[in-house]
Write an enzyme that holds these catalytic residues in place. Structure first.
Site, PDB file in Angstrom:
ATOM      1  N   HIS A   1       0.851  -1.179   0.000  1.00  0.00           N
ATOM      2  CA  HIS A   1       0.000   0.000   0.000  1.00  0.00           C
ATOM      3  C   HIS A   1       0.889   1.232   0.000  1.00  0.00           C
ATOM      4  O   HIS A   1       2.112   1.148   0.191  1.00  0.00           O
ATOM      5  CB  HIS A   1      -0.933   0.003   1.207  1.00  0.00           C
ATOM      6  CG  HIS A   1      -2.141  -0.870   1.043  1.00  0.00           C
ATOM      7  ND1 HIS A   1      -3.114  -0.604   0.110  1.00  0.00           N
ATOM      8  CD2 HIS A   1      -2.517  -2.009   1.671  1.00  0.00           C
ATOM      9  CE1 HIS A   1      -4.050  -1.535   0.173  1.00  0.00           C
ATOM     10  NE2 HIS A   1      -3.710  -2.408   1.116  1.00  0.00           N
TER      11      HIS A   1
ATOM     12  N   ASP B   1      -0.005   7.147  -3.488  1.00  0.00           N
ATOM     13  CA  ASP B   1      -1.054   6.758  -4.426  1.00  0.00           C
ATOM     14  C   ASP B   1      -1.344   7.823  -5.465  1.00  0.00           C
ATOM     15  O   ASP B   1      -1.419   7.532  -6.665  1.00  0.00           O
ATOM     16  CB  ASP B   1      -2.352   6.457  -3.669  1.00  0.00           C
ATOM     17  CG  ASP B   1      -2.368   5.068  -3.059  1.00  0.00           C
ATOM     18  OD1 ASP B   1      -1.446   4.279  -3.327  1.00  0.00           O
ATOM     19  OD2 ASP B   1      -3.302   4.770  -2.298  1.00  0.00           O
TER      20      ASP B   1
END
Length: 382
Positions: free
Chosen positions: A133, A163
């Site tokens: 992540h 991200d």
């Protein structure tokens, strides 16, 4: 639903293979700029755990449902690909190939296609098959280690740095550059490998140069821009709120210290790094004497480079952001407006988040892909 807008990407067709995080956000950026984005949702949804009506990263898109594990699913996607300019996918390396919609299959069907791949670790390297992540990607690149106080764990900057900044934005840059190449005489389609580790590392290019030059210490809160500097940081006010200070240049610092009420001896501590701790204490004590609103009024209209730290719910009401319509309300949801802005071909929020499968018939007609209307049951039969 309007298929495409008047933005600079009007007429560009994008196929998005449904996922979560940076891929959908990148596709939203393209849709905000006018591209006709068709999201290929899987049966049962993407598993994000949010009501699709509130998933703003799916605004300005249309959705069809295709089961890529069914007998005819890959062919349905390839029918869309044949008519598309761009495809975006965020699977682990090798998954799209196993599903029959990898780069070779897609480029064979459409040689001018830009095939955008969004991953954390990239398409090659020892970690490509590992789960991950945002926090792990920015940890390995050294980016996470820059945030926070030196005697505390690094501060997690939500998932914005990895991200979205290191992932989505770099994918969009790559896709647009590759699209320009594909549309140039003699050009062709290609694969864009957008890895969050690459983008997050690239974001720190200036910092790496400063480290090499001896102008940046490789530890948290020890530098000009990482909270180590007393005139570049956040200070608590008397009501438990915060003010952000960025008075770096001498003329701005002079304005800041004047309005804050520091005397010359206190302000001169700026020149001696050994006194920065003392200066920080003086500034902190002064800010604690008034509320955030009082300090906001005190610095209003000045070049002191001071701003109130607003919450997500407060930000849309700030007079400057309201005047610029930085936030808009669409479908009852207050949300950031498309960015950046264009004088001749402005982007817009044309429709709310796409509901899975709601636009199948419309897309089949507009893209002339009747195959996607075929319903496949769990056994793979039509």
């Amino acid at each position: 639903m309007t298929a495409t807008g008047n933005g600079p990407l009007s007429g560009v067709r994008v196929v998005e293979l449904a996922g979560i995080g940076p891929g959908p956000f990148a596709a939203m950026l393209l849709a905000d700029l006018g591209a006709d984005v068709v999201r290929v949702d899987r049966p049962g949804g993407a598993g994000l755990g949010i009501d699709p009506a509130y998933d703003l990263t799916n605004r300005n898109k249309r959705s069809v449902i295709v089961d890529l594990k069914s007998a005819t699913g890959p062919a349905q996607v390839l029918d869309l690909v044949e008519r598309a300019d761009v495809l975006i996918e965020g699977y682990r390396p090798g998954v799209a190939e196993r599903l029959g919609v990898g780069p070779d299959a897609c480029l064979a069907r459409n040689p001018r296609l830009v095939y955008g791949r969004m991953t954390g670790w990239g398409q090659e390297g020892p970690l490509t098959q590992r789960a991950g992540h945002d926090i792990a990607y920015i940890a390995l690149t050294g980016t996470l280690g820059m945030f926070g106080k030196p005697d505390e764990p690094p501060t997690v900057p939500a998932n914005l740095v990895g991200d979205y900044a290191g992932g989505s934005l770099y994918l969009v840059i790559g896709v647009l550059a590759a699209l320009q190449h594909a549309r140039t005489e003699g050009g062709a389609g290609q694969v864009v490998d957008a890895a969050i580790v690459d983008g997050a590392a690239h974001l720190a290019t200036m910092i790496h140069g400063m480290v090499a030059a001896g102008g940046w210490q490789d530890r948290r809160a020890s530098n000009l821009l990482d909270g180590g500097c007393p005139f570049y940081g956040n200070y608590e006010t008397s009501d438990g709120q915060y003010m952000a200070v960025g008075a770096l240049e001498p003329q701005f610092y002079a304005e800041f210290t004047r309005l804050l009420g520091l005397d010359k001896a206190e302000a001169d501590a700026r020149r001696d790094m050994a006194r920065w701790g003392e200066l920080r204490d003086v500034i902190a004590a002064r800010f604690r004497t008034k509320t955030r609103d009082e300090w906001t009024a005190a610095f209003e209209g000045s070049d002191a480079c001071v701003a109130p730290v607003l919450s997500l719910r407060e930000a849309p009401s700030h007079p400057h952001l309201a005047a610029r319509s930085t936030f808009i309300t669409h479908g009852g949801i207050t949300q950031p407006a498309p960015a950046p802005r264009f004088s001749a071909t402005p982007g817009a929020v044309r429709c709310g988040p796409a509901r899975p499968g709601a636009d199948t018939a419309e897309v089949a007609r507009d893209w002339d892909v009747p195959s996607i209307e075929k319903v496949i049951d769990e056994d793979g039969a039509q």
